[in-house]
Write an enzyme that holds these catalytic residues in place. Sequence first.
Site, PDB file in Angstrom:
ATOM      1  N   GLU A   1       5.237  -7.982   7.813  1.00  0.00           N
ATOM      2  CA  GLU A   1       6.638  -7.534   7.812  1.00  0.00           C
ATOM      3  C   GLU A   1       7.006  -6.584   8.951  1.00  0.00           C
ATOM      4  O   GLU A   1       7.327  -5.409   8.720  1.00  0.00           O
ATOM      5  CB  GLU A   1       6.976  -6.875   6.467  1.00  0.00           C
ATOM      6  CG  GLU A   1       6.852  -7.825   5.301  1.00  0.00           C
ATOM      7  CD  GLU A   1       7.556  -7.342   4.030  1.00  0.00           C
ATOM      8  OE1 GLU A   1       8.022  -6.198   4.003  1.00  0.00           O
ATOM      9  OE2 GLU A   1       7.641  -8.140   3.079  1.00  0.00           O
TER      10      GLU A   1
ATOM     11  N   GLU B   1       3.562 -13.295   0.187  1.00  0.00           N
ATOM     12  CA  GLU B   1       3.843 -12.328  -0.887  1.00  0.00           C
ATOM     13  C   GLU B   1       5.036 -12.815  -1.681  1.00  0.00           C
ATOM     14  O   GLU B   1       5.987 -13.357  -1.108  1.00  0.00           O
ATOM     15  CB  GLU B   1       4.250 -10.945  -0.344  1.00  0.00           C
ATOM     16  CG  GLU B   1       3.136 -10.082   0.141  1.00  0.00           C
ATOM     17  CD  GLU B   1       3.646  -8.728   0.617  1.00  0.00           C
ATOM     18  OE1 GLU B   1       4.672  -8.243   0.104  1.00  0.00           O
ATOM     19  OE2 GLU B   1       2.998  -8.170   1.516  1.00  0.00           O
TER      20      GLU B   1
HETATM   21  C1  NOJ Z   1       6.432  -6.180   1.004  1.00  0.00           C
HETATM   22  C2  NOJ Z   1       5.339  -5.350   1.577  1.00  0.00           C
HETATM   23  O1  NOJ Z   1       4.545  -6.108   2.432  1.00  0.00           O
HETATM   24  C3  NOJ Z   1       4.483  -4.666   0.531  1.00  0.00           C
HETATM   25  O2  NOJ Z   1       3.740  -3.685   1.165  1.00  0.00           O
HETATM   26  C4  NOJ Z   1       5.372  -4.118  -0.567  1.00  0.00           C
HETATM   27  O3  NOJ Z   1       4.665  -3.345  -1.469  1.00  0.00           O
HETATM   28  C5  NOJ Z   1       6.022  -5.292  -1.252  1.00  0.00           C
HETATM   29  N1  NOJ Z   1       6.846  -6.010  -0.308  1.00  0.00           N
HETATM   30  C6  NOJ Z   1       6.893  -4.925  -2.434  1.00  0.00           C
HETATM   31  O4  NOJ Z   1       7.985  -4.193  -2.036  1.00  0.00           O
END
Ligand code: NOJ
Length: 453
Positions: A163, A357
Amino acid sequence: MSFKKDFMWGAATASYQVEGAAKEDGRGLSVWDVFCEKQGKIKDKSNGDIACDQYHRYEEDIELMAKMGLKAYRFSLSWSRILPEGTGKVNEKGIEYYSNLIDCLLAHGIEPFVTLYHWDLPYTLHKRGGWLNEESPEWFAEYAKIAAEYFSDRVKYFFTFNEPQCFVGLGYLSDIHAPGINGPDRDAFTAAHHVLKAHGRAVQVLREYGKQPLKIGFAPAGKYTYPKTAAPKDVEAAKKMMFDNIALEDWAWSVAWWSDPIFLGKYPEAVCEKYKDILPAFTQEDMDLIHQPIDFVGQNIYDGRMVACGDDGEPYFVPDYIGAPYTTINSPVTPEILYWMPKFLYERYGKPVIITESGMANVDIVSADGQVHDGSRIAYLESYLQNLCKAADEVPIDGYFLWSLLDNFEWAHGYQGRFGLIYVDFRTQKRIPKDSAKWYQTVIATNGGCLHR
Ligand code: NOJ
């Protein structure tokens, strides 16, 4: 409707969110260690010093993963655990930790998926300008080379960045995340360009020093859209809103700003035009570096917004219905996004998709029977995975990583956004697999078959 035979059912975490042991065995400071000390930045004034203590408890966690039948575990390396100063001297203890973790995963038949960078830049490098420094792609290449040399004999799957939207958007354009720079777009564009070059350099280095043919990708985020109906005009409207109508203040969040250069070798023209006065110079050489062939489209996908085509032919956002569900960190529940996004991504970038994710923050409470009955998470996951399964019939999808294996440090939300399949009592570090973990075990065992009822 079905998933492919060798579908990669996984779960994900990240170093700063789960490891703890922040001051042990020679780990250097990262920007997140320092950011958490600033007043008012973390909702519950917490930090990742101990987190889930996975550094000491990885064997127990891997046992739990194996019981669940996980095929893959996506975790990130802490750059400052491996290179405490960011470059230069390697910390053998850091290497040893990840080596043991990888060996233990493999011994349990779980494929390691390694992310090189999940936001925890070594603090020494931040003091040298961080991602604003034009040397940063080379710092990252040095680190990637070490990862290749020590781990690629056993690790086949690597992700460069997690991200970039978030650590640039929230870290360089606002002070919600580390390093907490509320800077101008001009600087953030420069940082973003360096990150993309760093991605390209890491891909080159991983390919050059990899001890086996590697599968490489990255795991971006984005603001996603899906159509109100499957009518072609709504579908086109949703795509247009996401890939072309990038609002001025939204470039850092767009899929296209990051993924077009990587997969297509160019920045989106519409944004370039809007920002031409403040963009850094991009040379063709830079663009060629960024445009290294990679093996799949990774994407972290939690939610999206519904779009339709208006009577004037222009796309518009459809307002939420009253009572539409939101998670505890305010993310809308929009299962359709796992159907439409893989299709949009495959159509635009032409590579197999991996959902790197997806998951839900919830209020999870230990019941009197000592268990955690997280029925709403099961409902959430079931609806999302049914949509993913439908997409898997139409485009190649190689895997899905549920966020998260464990409840963990949710950045600015502290420990209040519980995302785990496994409940963690942060007072004792006791783990309790939630009902959703047992449910996910069945999903994996039936390769998604149990989703159809
Ligand atoms: C994206 C992120 O990569 C991760 O670190 C985060 O905890 C999750 N989303 C949930 O918000």
